[in-house]
Design an enzyme around this catalytic site. Structure first.
Site, short mmCIF file in Angstrom:
data_model
loop_
_atom_site.label_atom_id
_atom_site.label_comp_id
_atom_site.label_asym_id
_atom_site.label_seq_id
_atom_site.Cartn_x
_atom_site.Cartn_y
_atom_site.Cartn_z
CG ASP A 60 11.20 14.25 80.65
OD1 ASP A 60 11.65 15.39 80.84
OD2 ASP A 60 11.61 13.52 79.74
CE1 TYR A 62 16.04 18.45 86.96
CE2 TYR A 62 15.52 17.51 89.11
CZ TYR A 62 15.61 18.61 88.26
OH TYR A 62 15.26 19.85 88.73
CG PHE A 73 10.99 21.73 88.97
CD1 PHE A 73 11.74 22.16 87.90
CD2 PHE A 73 9.60 21.82 88.88
CE1 PHE A 73 11.15 22.69 86.76
CE2 PHE A 73 9.00 22.36 87.76
CZ PHE A 73 9.77 22.79 86.69
CG HIS A 182 10.71 25.05 81.96
ND1 HIS A 182 11.98 24.76 82.41
CD2 HIS A 182 9.92 24.01 82.35
CE1 HIS A 182 11.96 23.60 83.04
NE2 HIS A 182 10.74 23.12 83.02
#
Length: 215
Positions: A60, A62, A73, A182
């Site tokens: 989701d 930031y 990202f 991740h």
């Protein structure tokens, strides 16, 4: 949003799940601070669908002020680069020995055909995961299915559990699917570092007669 996505988005916007999601978001944006800004929620879809070569799935957005702008990202210019993106840059550096960028804005990737799509497209300020289970996951699932079906040869970079759960939706006879841990500091040493995904991605694109990404 680019007109090439119109058929897909219109079909989703008319679904009952998305109408419920829209009602939730209308209230959320009115009564709390939500990121990214409303006009940037669908920033990933400003890319021409027919130019997409690579799909990177995030989690989701930031959830701190000034960070999220609708690309997974990525952060706005002049914002401190978040830890997950720092680790992404480190992996690119280890594969290509290129300098680590000073900017965390990944629009330059988007402009080369990288779709930076989060699993959930909105979040309440300071509350990670706060907009999960409201319908966004259905939207992203349908988007991955649509991409797999409509496009001829894509690279999907699936990092972490949420993203990797989408692997079963992708036609691996047509597309390259690369999976790993991740890039978060909590998991990057469990298989993200050393995955060689950026080089594998570019090698595959070139094998398909496509221009590689300048990471």
């Amino acid at each position: 949003m680019h007109e090439s996505w119109q058929d897909f988005l219109q079909a989703e916007f008319n679904q009952p799940y998305f109408k419920k999601l829209s009602a939730f978001l209308h209230e959320a944006y009115q009564n709390s601070v939500v990121y990214p800004p409303k006009q940037q929620v669908f920033s990933a879809f400003t890319t021409n669908l027919n130019d997409v070569k690579v799909v990177i799935l995030g989690q989701d957005p930031y959830h701190e002020p000034g960070q999220a702008h609708g690309l997974a990202f990525s952060v706005r210019e002049n914002v401190k680069i978040p830890p997950s993106l720092v680790n992404i840059y480190k992996e690119i550096n280890s594969e290509y020995n290129t300098p680590i960028p000073k900017s965390g804005n990944l629009k330059r990737w988007q402009e080369q055909g990288v779709l930076l799509l989060n699993n959930v497209l909105t979040v309440e300020a300071h509350k990670a995961g706060s907009h999960r289970n409201q319908g966004w996951e259905d939207f992203t699932l349908h988007c991955v299915e649509y991409l797999s079906e409509k496009q001829p040869h894509l690279v999907f970079l699936l990092w972490g559990r949420d993203a990797r759960s989408k692997a079963k939706l992708i036609d691996k006879k047509k597309h390259l699917v690369l999976e790993s841990a991740h890039p978060s500091p909590l998991s990057a040493y469990n298989g993200f570092f050393g995955n060689n995904h950026f080089r594998q991605c570019n090698d595959w694109l070139e094998s398909q007669g496509l221009k590689p990404i300048d990471w």
